[in-house]
Enzyme design. Structure first.
Site, PDB file in Angstrom:
ATOM      1  CG  PHE A 208     110.060  18.976  80.008  1.00 17.42           C
ATOM      2  CD1 PHE A 208     110.878  19.350  81.130  1.00 17.42           C
ATOM      3  CD2 PHE A 208     110.178  19.803  78.791  1.00 17.42           C
ATOM      4  CE1 PHE A 208     112.079  20.264  80.781  1.00 17.42           C
ATOM      5  CE2 PHE A 208     111.127  20.538  78.500  1.00 17.42           C
ATOM      6  CZ  PHE A 208     112.151  20.808  79.589  1.00 17.42           C
TER       7      PHE A 208
ATOM      8  CE  LYS B 143     111.893  19.717  71.930  1.00 17.26           C
ATOM      9  NZ  LYS B 143     111.022  19.910  73.146  1.00 17.26           N
TER      10      LYS B 143
ATOM     11  CG  ASP C  11     103.741  20.738  75.715  1.00 16.08           C
ATOM     12  OD1 ASP C  11     104.070  20.720  74.281  1.00 16.08           O
ATOM     13  OD2 ASP C  11     104.611  20.802  76.706  1.00 16.08           O
TER      14      ASP C  11
HETATM   15  C1  LIG Z   1     110.896  20.746  74.478  1.00 10.53           C
HETATM   16  C2  LIG Z   1     109.607  20.752  75.039  1.00 10.53           C
HETATM   17  C3  LIG Z   1     109.138  21.919  75.558  1.00 10.53           C
HETATM   18  C4  LIG Z   1     109.873  23.305  75.645  1.00 10.53           C
HETATM   19  O1  LIG Z   1     110.319  23.864  74.393  1.00 10.53           O
HETATM   20  P1  LIG Z   1     111.700  24.858  74.285  1.00 10.53           P
HETATM   21  O2  LIG Z   1     111.499  25.017  72.715  1.00 10.53           O
HETATM   22  O3  LIG Z   1     112.831  23.963  74.640  1.00 10.53           O
HETATM   23  O4  LIG Z   1     111.200  25.884  74.884  1.00 10.53           O
HETATM   24  C5  LIG Z   1     108.051  22.054  76.258  1.00 10.53           C
HETATM   25  N1  LIG Z   1     107.118  21.112  76.201  1.00 10.53           N
HETATM   26  C6  LIG Z   1     107.532  19.923  75.770  1.00 10.53           C
HETATM   27  C7  LIG Z   1     106.441  18.683  75.458  1.00 10.53           C
HETATM   28  C8  LIG Z   1     108.824  19.733  75.169  1.00 10.53           C
HETATM   29  O5  LIG Z   1     109.300  18.577  74.414  1.00 10.53           O
END
Ligand SMILES: *Cc1c(COP(=O)(O)O)cnc(C)c1O
Length: 397
Positions: free
Chosen positions: A138, A252, A223
């Site tokens: 994701f 986050k 990521d």
């Molecule tokens: C939450 C998340 C995203 C997206 O971040 P947003 O702030 O919602 O745009 C991308 N990668 C990972 C692994 C995430 O958990």
């Protein structure tokens, strides 16, 4: 006003993109949230792994309030002190060289994808480069981030996506190697898959990817939007493997609730030049003052120590629960990012927990995900575990 009346009003005006849990939150304190009717909830979700420091850390609140009174926004046409300070601290804590601040995780991924494309074109002038991403990953919902998100269910209604993306099996180096060709410019993955169901990468997988990217002159993009910022028990989960990425995406917990993300590069991947990328708000003084305070608090308030101590305790508690209930199939994770995999969709268990005053969220693959504030204590784990057991018993007969 009663919660029900607010929900009715909300449903009239908010685009229905979420099936929201019927709770209207009003305020937070420490690791507890309170709804508009005054009911208390122990927060084991932290606004989806965002509120690392809990609600109302004084140092954080004071830094943000002071910046509100001073200067909120100037644009990126100029320098601002909080952005410089936050970038210096972020460079230090990640071991990367350069920072671009964004407003969200998704935008950090967009920047990483553009960096990969630019790196490729600089290398050989081709315009048909490919990026290898992982199944069950994701990375966000914008068209670029969605294109590297290995979940067909999210992608189906939005084709055509951006081209040149191939999907490999997570933790399977051979499956990555099989997709590499002379057009591949990058590999992108989460060192712990979050939304996909809390799957940590094997250290050998990350080490193998590092070597492969070096051999083929491709960028390695991590990521760590969810698993980074101390959640895994190390500041970044890639530290467990002893390898570094060329590009790192964070968000986050970086802003502790303020909308800020960032992508960082080493010097080799610092390929974007004036005109290539930008953001009106990205890294404005307000959010950077917040992120800067967050990074100070990690230094000064023993956040990592707490994650390791309470994370180990959470592991032990969840192992006890797993041993007791055969409906639980697996237990994965590190630090304060853990998941229990059930035989069936555990959403009813999570909903029952919320009714009983404990906020739990799910992830793909029948997982209940535990991503509490990083300042949670053992007694909170006990409180959560007692409710979880009751809810498993009530919902899995
Ligand atoms: C939450 C998340 C995203 C997206 O971040 P947003 O702030 O919602 O745009 C991308 N990668 C990972 C692994 C995430 O958990």
């Amino acid at each position: 006003m009663k919660a029900e009346a607010y929900m009715e009003r909300g449903e009239k005006v908010l685009l229905h993109t979420y099936n929201r849990t019927p709770v209207v939150f009003d305020r937070g304190e420490g690791v507890y949230l309170y709804d508009v009717e005054g009911k208390q909830y122990l927060d084991f979700a932290a606004g989806i792994a965002v509120f690392g420091l809990g609600y109302h850390n004084q140092t954080f609140d004071n830094a943000v309030k002071a910046q509100v009174d001073k200067l909120i926004h100037t644009s990126n046409l100029y320098y601002n002190v909080p952005a410089i300070e936050a970038a210096e601290k972020l460079v230090k804590v990640t071991g990367m060289d350069r920072v671009f601040f964004t407003n969200s995780g998704t935008e950090a991924i967009e920047g990483a994808i553009k960096t990969a494309r630019k790196y490729g074109i600089n290398k050989d002038g081709r315009t048909d480069h490919e990026i290898i991403a992982m199944k069950h990953s994701f990375h966000g919902r914008s068209m670029g981030a969605l294109s590297v998100t290995g979940n067909p269910h999210y992608q189906e209604d939005f084709r055509p996506l951006i081209g040149g993306i191939r999907f490999a099996e997570y933790n399977d180096l051979d499956s990555v190697r099989a997709l590499v060709n002379d057009r591949t410019c990058a590999v992108i993955l989460e060192p712990i898959q979050g939304e996909g169901g809390i799957y940590p990468a094997d250290p050998e997988f990350l080490q193998g990817l590092r070597a492969l990217c070096d051999e083929k002159d491709m960028l390695l993009i991590f990521d760590e939007i969810q698993c980074g910022m101390g959640r895994s028990g190390k500041m970044f989960a890639f530290e467990y493997a002893g390898v570094k990425p060329d590009v790192l995406a964070v968000a986050k917990a970086l802003g502790n609730g303020l909308p800020i993300g960032a992508f960082l590069t080493n010097e080799k991947a610092a390929v974007l030049v004036p005109g290539d990328h930008g953001s009106t708000y990205g890294g404005n003084p307000l959010v950077c003052a917040g992120a800067s305070a967050v990074l100070d608090i990690f230094q000064n308030e023993g956040i990592l120590e707490n994650v390791n101590e309470v994370g180990a305790y959470l592991w032990k508690k969840l192992e006890e629960i797993r041993a007791k209930y055969p409906v639980i199939r697996d237990h994965r994770g590190k630090g304060l990012i853990q998941g229990l995999e059930f035989e069936e969709n555990p959403a009813p268990i999570a909903q029952e927990a919320i009714r009983n005053g404990v906020i739990l969220i799910t992830a793909e693959n029948n997982v209940i995900r535990f991503v509490p504030p990083l300042v949670i204590r053992k007694e909170h784990v006990d409180e959560m575990a007692a409710v979880l057991e009751r809810c498993i018993e009530a919902k899995t007969k």
